[in-house]
Design a protein around this motif. Structure first.
Motif, PDB file in Angstrom:
ATOM      1  N   VAL A 199       0.836  -1.202   0.000  1.00 46.48           N
ATOM      2  CA  VAL A 199       0.000   0.000   0.000  1.00 46.48           C
ATOM      3  C   VAL A 199       0.871   1.254   0.000  1.00 46.48           C
ATOM      4  N   TRP A 200       1.947   1.240   0.801  1.00 42.14           N
ATOM      5  CA  TRP A 200       2.867   2.386   0.829  1.00 42.14           C
ATOM      6  C   TRP A 200       3.470   2.629  -0.550  1.00 42.14           C
ATOM      7  N   ALA A 201       3.885   1.568  -1.224  1.00 41.19           N
ATOM      8  CA  ALA A 201       4.504   1.706  -2.540  1.00 41.19           C
ATOM      9  C   ALA A 201       3.502   2.209  -3.577  1.00 41.19           C
ATOM     10  N   LEU A 202       2.229   1.862  -3.436  1.00 48.30           N
ATOM     11  CA  LEU A 202       1.218   2.251  -4.415  1.00 48.30           C
ATOM     12  C   LEU A 202       0.707   3.678  -4.216  1.00 48.30           C
ATOM     13  N   ASN A 203       0.837   4.204  -3.004  1.00 47.38           N
ATOM     14  CA  ASN A 203       0.281   5.521  -2.700  1.00 47.38           C
ATOM     15  C   ASN A 203       1.132   6.627  -3.321  1.00 47.38           C
ATOM     16  N   GLU A 204       0.551   7.382  -4.246  1.00 48.57           N
ATOM     17  CA  GLU A 204       1.286   8.433  -4.952  1.00 48.57           C
ATOM     18  C   GLU A 204       1.769   9.532  -4.008  1.00 48.57           C
ATOM     19  N   LYS A 205       1.129   9.685  -2.859  1.00 48.86           N
ATOM     20  CA  LYS A 205       1.563  10.703  -1.904  1.00 48.86           C
ATOM     21  C   LYS A 205       2.956  10.410  -1.353  1.00 48.86           C
ATOM     22  N   ASN A 206       3.416   9.175  -1.521  1.00 53.12           N
ATOM     23  CA  ASN A 206       4.723   8.778  -0.991  1.00 53.12           C
ATOM     24  C   ASN A 206       5.828   8.803  -2.041  1.00 53.12           C
ATOM     25  N   ASP A 207       5.535   9.363  -3.229  1.00 51.46           N
ATOM     26  CA  ASP A 207       6.502   9.353  -4.329  1.00 51.46           C
ATOM     27  C   ASP A 207       7.570  10.434  -4.158  1.00 51.46           C
ATOM     28  N   SER A 208       8.343  10.333  -3.082  1.00 47.59           N
ATOM     29  CA  SER A 208       9.392  11.321  -2.816  1.00 47.59           C
ATOM     30  C   SER A 208      10.531  10.655  -2.050  1.00 47.59           C
ATOM     31  N   ILE A 209      11.684  11.307  -2.089  1.00 55.43           N
ATOM     32  CA  ILE A 209      12.831  10.789  -1.346  1.00 55.43           C
ATOM     33  C   ILE A 209      12.558  10.822   0.156  1.00 55.43           C
ATOM     34  N   GLY A 210      11.927  11.903   0.618  1.00 55.05           N
ATOM     35  CA  GLY A 210      11.639  12.022   2.045  1.00 55.05           C
ATOM     36  C   GLY A 210      10.806  10.872   2.565  1.00 55.05           C
ATOM     37  N   SER A 211       9.789  10.472   1.799  1.00 53.39           N
ATOM     38  CA  SER A 211       8.940   9.357   2.205  1.00 53.39           C
ATOM     39  C   SER A 211       9.729   8.054   2.232  1.00 53.39           C
ATOM     40  N   LEU A 212      10.545   7.832   1.200  1.00 58.41           N
ATOM     41  CA  LEU A 212      11.362   6.616   1.148  1.00 58.41           C
ATOM     42  C   LEU A 212      12.282   6.524   2.355  1.00 58.41           C
ATOM     43  N   VAL A 213      12.980   7.604   2.657  1.00 65.12           N
ATOM     44  CA  VAL A 213      13.941   7.577   3.768  1.00 65.12           C
ATOM     45  C   VAL A 213      13.222   7.404   5.102  1.00 65.12           C
ATOM     46  N   ALA A 214      12.115   8.123   5.296  1.00 61.93           N
ATOM     47  CA  ALA A 214      11.387   8.030   6.561  1.00 61.93           C
ATOM     48  C   ALA A 214      10.859   6.616   6.793  1.00 61.93           C
ATOM     49  N   TYR A 215      10.268   6.019   5.748  1.00 61.50           N
ATOM     50  CA  TYR A 215       9.690   4.676   5.869  1.00 61.50           C
ATOM     51  C   TYR A 215      10.783   3.641   6.119  1.00 61.50           C
TER      52      TYR A 215
ATOM     53  N   VAL B 225      12.227  15.631  -5.076  1.00 59.70           N
ATOM     54  CA  VAL B 225      12.404  14.846  -6.294  1.00 59.70           C
ATOM     55  C   VAL B 225      11.378  13.716  -6.330  1.00 59.70           C
ATOM     56  N   PHE B 226      10.738  13.545  -7.476  1.00 59.11           N
ATOM     57  CA  PHE B 226       9.749  12.481  -7.661  1.00 59.11           C
ATOM     58  C   PHE B 226      10.432  11.126  -7.783  1.00 59.11           C
ATOM     59  N   LEU B 227       9.953  10.157  -7.034  1.00 61.29           N
ATOM     60  CA  LEU B 227      10.413   8.764  -7.148  1.00 61.29           C
ATOM     61  C   LEU B 227       9.196   7.882  -7.363  1.00 61.29           C
ATOM     62  N   THR B 228       9.221   7.035  -8.356  1.00 60.11           N
ATOM     63  CA  THR B 228       8.086   6.149  -8.612  1.00 60.11           C
ATOM     64  C   THR B 228       7.960   5.104  -7.507  1.00 60.11           C
ATOM     65  N   GLY B 229       6.773   4.503  -7.445  1.00 68.84           N
ATOM     66  CA  GLY B 229       6.562   3.424  -6.483  1.00 68.84           C
ATOM     67  C   GLY B 229       7.509   2.263  -6.721  1.00 68.84           C
ATOM     68  N   GLU B 230       7.821   2.000  -7.985  1.00 71.45           N
ATOM     69  CA  GLU B 230       8.742   0.905  -8.301  1.00 71.45           C
ATOM     70  C   GLU B 230      10.129   1.170  -7.730  1.00 71.45           C
ATOM     71  N   ILE B 231      10.624   2.396  -7.895  1.00 64.51           N
ATOM     72  CA  ILE B 231      11.948   2.723  -7.362  1.00 64.51           C
ATOM     73  C   ILE B 231      11.940   2.636  -5.842  1.00 64.51           C
ATOM     74  N   ARG B 232      10.932   3.240  -5.225  1.00 66.25           N
ATOM     75  CA  ARG B 232      10.869   3.219  -3.761  1.00 66.25           C
ATOM     76  C   ARG B 232      10.798   1.792  -3.234  1.00 66.25           C
ATOM     77  N   ARG B 233       9.945   0.983  -3.846  1.00 63.88           N
ATOM     78  CA  ARG B 233       9.757  -0.378  -3.346  1.00 63.88           C
ATOM     79  C   ARG B 233      11.014  -1.222  -3.554  1.00 63.88           C
TER      80      ARG B 233
END
Length: 202
Positions: A64-80, A107-115
């Motif tokens: 769900v985190w990877a699919l949520n567009e609100k998380n498409d950022s470096i900050g979200s990736l690092v925090a999670y 910076v925008f990061l796709t769900g695929e990159i984050r996951r």
């Protein structure tokens, strides 16, 4: 094509991450029923069902985190990733020191990159807990033209002549990072260091 690729990836994640767990729970439930009929002890199997259910809840949260567009950022990736690392290491009795920048570029990061990055870090931490015999882990995150994550432990290191216990995990980690245009390097130096580097388009 991009939408179809994303749909296929989501379906694969659901199948791999949740399907196997549901199958295990179904199998254990049938064993519990049989043991109850013959009045055998079922405590161990019930406990394992609970463990699998907890694991699946965690994996569902990751999807769900990877699919949520609100998380498409470096900050979200690092925090999670930082929260997961701190909790996972603490649960396994390992001292964790997670070092991250105070500020991140927008910076925008796709769900695929984050996951893919998150799952690679997750696998690296799993290897530490399962194989390294370490009591301390330092995770360092830096952001420039690339995002760089280094996970270092003070364990026994990887025996290059007897690498089978690590082989599947390492192969999967390298594949995930390669798919998003990054590199992964594993070093032995007073323990093991996993170095992940992924371009972020700055």
């Amino acid at each position: 094509q991009a939408i179809q690729k994303e749909r296929t990836r989501i379906a694969t994640d659901m199948h791999d991450d949740l399907g196997a767990g549901l199958s295990r729970i179904k199998f254990l439930s049938e064993i519990v029923k049989l043991k109850q009929q013959s009045k055998q002890d079922t405590e161990e199997h019930v406990s394992r069902i609970g463990d699998y259910a907890k694991e699946m809840i965690g994996k569902m949260g990751e999807i769900v985190w990877a699919l949520n567009e609100k998380n498409d950022s470096i900050g979200s990736l690092v925090a999670y990733t930082r929260l997961y690392a701190a909790e996972y290491l603490a649960q396994n009795g390992i001292a964790g020191n997670v070092q991250t920048p105070e500020n991140f570029p927008d910076v925008f990061l796709t769900g695929e990159i984050r996951r893919n990055i998150f799952l690679t870090v997750k696998e690296a931490l799993h290897n530490v807990v399962k194989h390294a015999n370490a009591d301390t882990v330092v995770m360092n995150v830096s952001v420039g033209n690339n995002i760089m994550i280094t996970i270092s432990d003070n364990g026994i290191g990887i025996d290059r002549d007897n690498i089978r216990p690590f082989s599947n995990g390492i192969t999967n980690m390298q594949k995930r990072i390669h798919e998003i245009g990054g590199t992964l390097e594993i070093k032995n130096s007073n323990g093991t260091s996993v170095c992940i580097e992924v371009p972020i388009g700055l």
